[in-house]
Write an enzyme that holds these catalytic residues in place. Structure first.
Site, short mmCIF file in Angstrom:
data_model
loop_
_atom_site.label_atom_id
_atom_site.label_comp_id
_atom_site.label_asym_id
_atom_site.label_seq_id
_atom_site.Cartn_x
_atom_site.Cartn_y
_atom_site.Cartn_z
N LEU A 22 0.82 -1.24 -0.07
CA LEU A 22 -0.07 -0.05 -0.17
C LEU A 22 0.94 1.17 0.04
O LEU A 22 0.49 2.04 0.58
CB LEU A 22 -0.95 -0.02 1.19
CG LEU A 22 -2.19 -1.10 1.13
CD1 LEU A 22 -2.86 -0.88 2.40
CD2 LEU A 22 -3.09 -0.82 -0.06
N CYS A 23 1.76 1.39 -0.97
CA CYS A 23 2.61 2.30 -0.80
C CYS A 23 2.78 2.80 -2.31
O CYS A 23 4.07 3.27 -2.77
CB CYS A 23 3.77 2.39 -0.02
SG CYS A 23 4.87 0.85 -0.27
N GLY A 24 1.92 2.58 -2.93
CA GLY A 24 2.22 3.32 -4.57
C GLY A 24 3.31 2.44 -5.42
O GLY A 24 3.39 1.16 -5.21
#
Lengths: 134, 299
Positions: free
Chosen positions: B92-94
């Site tokens: 969940l960090c691009g």
């Protein structure tokens, strides 16, 4: 003597202090040494022990472990692996920790990672104790 | 025609998601600030080591009598190479991890022919998992749990591990590269590839002390070689330490940006769903009215 020293004490995680003072005493690998203004350019590795500095007769100290000292143009830069202020050291706690670490050092085999870790611990606590007792 | 109740249900589920992404964004922002602070506070030490090393090296190069330190010496040929890849533990960090891993893949592809043997070491769970799924890539050490609680000792341990293998008499490691996200700002992180071993000495041309001669004759204790011997490992450690902190700050920055746009997307979705819900409701009312009027007329 109008000249003063600038002492900078830095650890890997943060700068500890930057002060002007008259004299610094540090634990070099080849024994303790003192620095006063006008000292020659000097680079050495640091042992563990008390780092003292004097400011108009006032004396303050940190317990340092390992690192480097650079002296250049009346600037003393101490890059220490660890630094603890003398007032933050609890002698009884350190003494107990030193005993404990010494005991464990005797139990582990030489050359192992644990052995190095324990001996580092012994040096750390010994340095702190030496700083308090001075 | 979508049921009004279903649409309302979807709106509330999207709203829940939005709240989560919003909270994650705020947590990431706080963590990023902390990581950034830590990186800034660690700078003086790294700069000090760099300066001292440059000073020691400036002299030892002149004195041709002194042999080159093994950590500095480039081996020929370079056969065994290690790539240390820094990713995050969580997702969940691009594009944070995929950018790094894509670059790692390119490195492996480009150097396949150049080096006899490339091992990939990882820090961060995502990288480990990625290379586990690729059996053709030779996996080295995984430094577990480095980012959970980032401390200097962890950099020391990695540095020690690398040095030991590099200097081992079997010569099974000739060069080490590091791949990490360099923190530029909250919105920009650059994938950076650097050589760790053999140590590339810092360049001394820094305008930090104007007017003073670059090379001063230092007195060394015990001697110059011993100081260099002690400085080089520390320099390596500070480089790894720096990369670790950059990577952590970048991770939080990337997550913050990703969660920010997720929050915004959820907002857009809520808006369009609300519009749809209102339209459906209005349609239902209209139908009802038409039915009532038609019924009255029939009487």
């Amino acid at each position: 003597m109008a000249n003063r020293l600038t002492l900078r004490l830095v650890t890997p995680t943060h700068p500890v202090l930057e002060v002007d003072c008259d004299e610094v005493r540090a634990p070099g690998v080849q024994g303790n040494f003192g620095v006063r203004p006008g000292h020659e350019p000097f680079l050495t590795t640091l042992d563990s022990g008390p780092l003292h500095f004097f400011d108009e007769g006032r004396d303050d100290a940190y317990a340092v472990v390992g690192g480097f000292v650079e002296i250049r143009d009346d600037e003393v830069t101490v890059l220490a692996d660890e630094a603890v202020h003398v007032e933050k050291i609890d002698p009884e706690h350190e003494l107990a920790a030193l005993e404990e670490a010494r005991k464990r050092l005797c139990e582990v085999q030489e050359g192992l990672v644990q052995h190095r870790m324990e001996s580092a611990r012994v040096r750390r606590h010994a340095a702190r104790l030496a700083t308090v007792r001075l | 025609m979508a049921n009004l109740k279903d649409i309302r249900k979807r709106i509330s589920s999207v709203r829940n998601t939005q709240q989560i992404t919003k909270a994650m964004k705020m947590v990431a922002a706080a963590k990023m600030r902390r990581a950034q602070d830590a990186a800034i506070r660690a700078r003086p030490y790294a700069e000090g080591i760099e300066r001292m090393l440059a000073e020691v090296m400036a002299r030892s190069i002149d004195a041709d009598a002194s042999p080159i330190h093994p950590l500095l010496e480039t081996r020929r040929p370079v056969r065994h190479v290690k790539l240390l890849v820094m990713t995050s533990d969580r997702g969940l960090c691009g594009g944070f991890n995929s950018n790094i891993l894509r670059r790692a893949g390119r490195f492996l592809y480009e150097n396949e022919e150049v080096y006899e043997n490339i091992t990939v070491a990882t820090a961060g769970r995502k990288g480990r998992d990625y290379f586990r799924r690729r059996p053709t890539v030779k996996q080295g050490t995984h430094h577990a749990g480095v980012f959970e609680e980032l401390r200097y000792e962890k950099a020391e341990r990695i540095s020690e591990d690398l040095r030991r293998r590099y200097l081992s008499p079997e010569h099974d490691l000739d060069a080490v590269f590091i791949l990490y996200n360099h923190f530029v700002s909250a919105v920009t992180q650059n994938v950076t590839l650097r050589q760790l071993l053999p140590v590339e000495p810092p360049s001394e041309q820094r305008p930090e002390r104007p007017g003073k001669p670059a090379a001063v004759d230092f007195r060394y204790e015990p001697d110059q070689a011993a100081v260099l011997d002690a400085l080089l490992p520390t320099y390596l450690t500070t480089q790894i330490w720096r990369a670790l902190m950059e990577s952590l700050a970048s991770e939080h920055a990337a997550r913050m940006t990703a969660m920010d746009s997720a929050t915004r997307n959820a907002g857009d979705m809520i808006d369009s769903l609300t519009l749809l819900a209102n339209r459906t409701r209005q349609a239902a009312i209209t139908t009802e009215l038409v039915e009532i009027v038609a019924g009255a007329e029939a009487l």
